[in-house]
Write an enzyme that holds these catalytic residues in place. Structure first.
Site, mmCIF file in Angstrom:
data_model
loop_
_atom_site.group_PDB
_atom_site.id
_atom_site.type_symbol
_atom_site.label_atom_id
_atom_site.label_comp_id
_atom_site.label_asym_id
_atom_site.label_seq_id
_atom_site.Cartn_x
_atom_site.Cartn_y
_atom_site.Cartn_z
ATOM 1 N N HIS A 28 -4.746 -1.204 -5.629
ATOM 2 C CA HIS A 28 -5.168 0.038 -4.885
ATOM 3 C C HIS A 28 -5.983 0.657 -5.941
ATOM 4 C CE1 HIS A 28 -2.211 -1.807 -2.223
ATOM 5 N NE2 HIS A 28 -3.048 -1.197 -1.181
ATOM 6 N N ASP A 37 -2.796 -8.014 -5.497
ATOM 7 C CA ASP A 37 -2.861 -6.868 -4.992
ATOM 8 C C ASP A 37 -3.218 -5.623 -5.853
ATOM 9 O OD1 ASP A 37 -3.401 -5.168 -2.592
ATOM 10 O OD2 ASP A 37 -1.281 -4.968 -2.330
ATOM 11 N N ARG A 59 6.297 -11.388 5.650
ATOM 12 C CA ARG A 59 5.571 -11.068 7.137
ATOM 13 C C ARG A 59 6.303 -11.980 7.872
ATOM 14 N NH1 ARG A 59 -0.853 -9.812 5.725
ATOM 15 N NH2 ARG A 59 -0.253 -8.159 4.421
ATOM 16 N N CYS A 105 0.872 -1.083 0.257
ATOM 17 C CA CYS A 105 -0.032 0.114 -0.001
ATOM 18 C C CYS A 105 0.832 1.246 0.121
ATOM 19 C CB CYS A 105 -1.035 0.044 1.072
ATOM 20 S SG CYS A 105 -1.364 -1.620 1.866
ATOM 21 N N GLN A 116 0.698 -11.351 -3.465
ATOM 22 C CA GLN A 116 -0.786 -10.905 -3.418
ATOM 23 C C GLN A 116 -0.916 -10.733 -4.780
ATOM 24 O OE1 GLN A 116 -0.431 -7.891 -0.518
ATOM 25 N NE2 GLN A 116 -1.490 -8.967 1.062
ATOM 26 N N LYS A 146 -14.417 -3.384 5.832
ATOM 27 C CA LYS A 146 -13.998 -4.435 5.085
ATOM 28 C C LYS A 146 -14.881 -5.494 4.504
ATOM 29 C CE LYS A 146 -11.355 -7.505 7.419
ATOM 30 N NZ LYS A 146 -9.942 -8.202 7.864
ATOM 31 N N HIS A 168 -8.370 -1.054 -0.822
ATOM 32 C CA HIS A 168 -7.189 -1.976 -0.733
ATOM 33 C C HIS A 168 -8.041 -3.445 -1.285
ATOM 34 C CE1 HIS A 168 -4.680 0.129 1.953
ATOM 35 N NE2 HIS A 168 -5.703 0.729 2.401
HETATM 36 ZN ZN LIG Z 1 -3.219 -2.115 0.862
#
Ligand SMILES: [Zn+2]
Ligand SMILES: [Zn+2]
Length: 665
Positions: A407, A405, A385, A356, A403, A492, A538
């Site tokens: 945004h 991912d 992580r 992010c 991910q 979320k 996200h």
């Molecule tokens: Zn994010």
């Protein structure tokens, strides 16, 4: 009659009950069916025993096994107490300790005394006694004791663990004990079912024993733990046991090895070594996702693995999340051989745990106007992580993951439409990947949170409106609001897949965030010429490639759809006379874009079939002398009983059609 208590039921009706009456009395007054089905009572919101008298006017809701999820928990908890009482009767000298519930049942830790730890062989005898006690329908009654009373009782009965525990409780606290018969009691907050007969004698099973340290500390005594699984009825238990057996067969770690997809090694705890075949699955999946994102107006980016720790301080991650981050000193070797020196003024850098902040830095390059929005930045973002070794699980729970991912930076007036489009994209992808069923849940503001109440009202309502616009906010879609479960900065949406054996996996997620754009000062110029904060969504659909591939393997039990299978077809010869023809078949398959191999080994065909089935090769093309002469192949589809002889061109056309990814058909 002025002394009567007014008991208000969920439908708003009021019953007048004399002092001393209990929820069980109300249930009995309503009807014998309800009295039988009720497991516990919610009195003014507090879960209580059915036999505990009302203290005044109250609102009452009865907890029945069919309607309330807590019914299952009550059953499991109660079963654990029964196990404890019976173990102490069967094996005098055993001490009791604690009684937690698990996802599918319960466990109970015992100090086994002189006889030594329990073994699996002890379990049937305990189970048989449990059925006897359930049949006898014995009550478990609640009493309020003082701490000293309790410590005295435990000490005089040789219960040193419970005594130690009780001594740590505040002296003036009213404690509850539950008594079964004259000589057995356990300290517990309750509530409990009214009697043993409320359990179904065929709906539980003691599954295994293990060792466990008292209070989870290895400096303490080793206890003997008995695990059990408990359900509302036999059908549920049987389904659960079947699921466990199926899950074992489908375990991605076992299949990953048999299919030669990946391995894990302690030299890189929690990071996956992808083998060529495993990475082929990844590449197909990644290409598929990329096509979806390209078509949906996303732009793909790539951001750095290591960033200055000060950047993570600004974003708030270093403060909230640093124990899960891998940090490295920003050093270079000194040319003079004097040891490493700091290369920049940063001092420390950290591996990204999420993408992010980097995407905000990309957004902030150049001035953005309201016309530039929405801006959808996607990244197959590799993150780290730091999770404890014990928490890792195959490729499902890892420390390095990638991910899918993205945004989405948008204006407030674009939010609902963006979320709606996301829901539609996710729906299409889950279906194409072979998941027909999934549930949508909305996690609402947690107790500890950033941002104003107005922001939360608006963000939560926007997500509700967006899902409503897709028509998926219904019970059939598993739509549910989860109070308190949102992230600290945003509500979320959660998307939970149901797999082939009924397990659910939370994979997709979408969060509406106004906090991070604020912290990192992202803005755009509005139609009014003023600076505004964009909303940041996200979102991920698969979650991570590692976990999603693990789910795919288990969902399909390794029998992946042809377009995802690493090896789509193997040409296997029956006799060496067919070797040349097999080579010809292989070349044609490969020219047609089929991922194919040839097996020309001098082995019996049955042996070859078995081996390729174990590797879950979807199609086997068997060729012998006759096939070579006639220009045909005998197609054996994985899992099918019979083979089908067909002309080679026809077989290739069939494979090509099936090997085409679902979005390109
Ligand atoms: Zn994010
Ligand atoms: Zn209890």
């Amino acid at each position: 009659m002025t002394d009567m208590f007014k008991i208000t039921l969920p439908d708003g009706s009021v019953r007048e009950m004399p002092p001393g009456s209990t929820p069980a009395d109300v249930a009995a007054a309503i009807g014998p069916g309800l009295a039988k089905a009720a497991l516990a009572a919610r009195v003014d919101g507090e879960l209580r025993d059915m036999a505990r008298p009302f203290e005044g006017n109250a609102a009452l809701a009865l907890v029945t096994s069919r309607k309330n999820p807590e019914g299952l928990e009550l059953i499991r908890h109660y079963a654990a107490h029964i196990v404890a009482s019976l173990v102490q009767r069967l094996y005098p000298g055993t001490q009791v300790t604690i009684v937690p519930s698990t996802d599918d049942g319960f466990y109970y830790d015992f100090a086994p005394g002189a006889r030594g730890p329990f073994t699996d062989e002890d379990l049937p005898a305990i189970e048989a006694k449990m059925r006897e006690l359930i049949g006898a329908d014995k009550p478990l009654t609640r009493e309020v004791w003082t701490r000293d009373q309790l410590v005295g009782w435990f000490d005089s009965h040789g219960e040193s663990f419970k005594s130690e525990w009780a001594k740590e409780l505040p002296a003036d606290e009213e404690l509850t004990i539950y008594r079964s018969g004259e000589d057995w009691l356990d300290m517990c907050r309750g509530p409990h079912l009214a009697s043993t007969g409320k359990l179904d004698p065929q709906a539980f099973k003691l599954t295994r024993v293990s060792g466990a340290y008292w209070r989870g500390d290895q400096r303490n005594a080793m206890l003997s733990r008995i695990y059990g699984t408990g359900w509302l009825n036999k059908k549920q238990l049987d389904e659960h046991l079947h699921r466990l057996e199926e899950a074992g067969k489908r375990d991605h770690r076992k299949l990953g090895q048999e299919m030669d997809l990946f391995h894990l090694d302690p030299v890189a705890h929690g990071s996956v070594f992808w083998h060529p075949k495993g990475y082929l699955i990844w590449r197909q999946l990644e290409a598929y996702v990329r096509r979806q994102l390209d078509a949906a107006g996303y732009e793909e980016v790539k951001s750095p693995q290591l960033m200055d720790v000060r950047q993570w301080e600004k974003s708030g991650h270093w403060g909230k999340y640093s124990e899960n981050m891998f940090a490295v000193p920003d050093e270079v070797p000194d040319a003079e051989g004097e040891g490493p020196v700091i290369s920049g003024d940063a001092g420390m850098m950290a591996l990204k745990p999420m993408n992010c902040p980097a995407h905000i830095l990309i957004f902030k390059q150049g001035i953005k106007s309201y016309r530039d929005l929405p801006l959808r930045l996607a990244e197959f973002g590799c993150c780290h992580r730091n999770e404890p070794h014990g928490a890792l699980h195959g490729i499902m729970r890892v420390r390095q993951f990638t991910q899918d991912d993205a945004h989405i930076f948008c204006r407030e007036d674009q939010l609902v439409d963006e979320v709606r489009q996301f829901c539609d994209l996710l729906d299409k992808m889950y279906r194409e990947l072979g998941f027909e069923q999934y549930a949508i849940k909305l996690a609402l503001r947690p107790e500890k949170r950033f941002g104003s109440e107005e922001m939360w009202d608006w963000a939560e309502q926007s997500l509700r409106d967006a899902v409503a616009a897709t028509g998926r906010n219904t019970p059939e879609w598993g739509w549910e609001e989860l109070p308190g479960e949102g992230a600290f900065y945003a509500p979320k949406l959660e998307f939970h897949l149901t797999d082939a054996i009924g397990r659910t996996w939370q994979v997709g997620t979408l969060q509406t965030d106004t906090v991070l754009p604020d912290r990192l000062d992202a803005s755009y110029i509005g139609e009014d010429g003023e600076k505004h904060r964009p909303v940041m969504l996200h979102r991920a659909i698969l979650g991570t490639f590692e976990r999603f591939i693990g789910i795919l393997i288990e969902h399909y039990a390794g029998k992946l759809p042809l377009w995802l299978a690493p090896v789509q077809a193997v040409v296997a010869t029956i006799v060496s006379d067919a070797d040349d023809y097999a080579g010809e078949v292989l070349a044609k398959l490969q020219a047609a874009g089929i991922r194919a191999e040839a097996d020309l080994r001098n082995e019996k065909i049955n042996y070859k079939v078995r081996e390729h089935s174990l590797q879950k090769v979807p199609q086997l093309l068997v060729v012998g002398k006759r096939e070579a002469d006639e220009g045909t192949v005998a197609v054996r589809t994985l899992g099918a009983e019979h083979q089908k002889v067909m002309p080679l061109d026809e077989a290739i056309a069939m494979l090509r059609a099936e090997a085409t990814p679902p979005d390109l058909r």
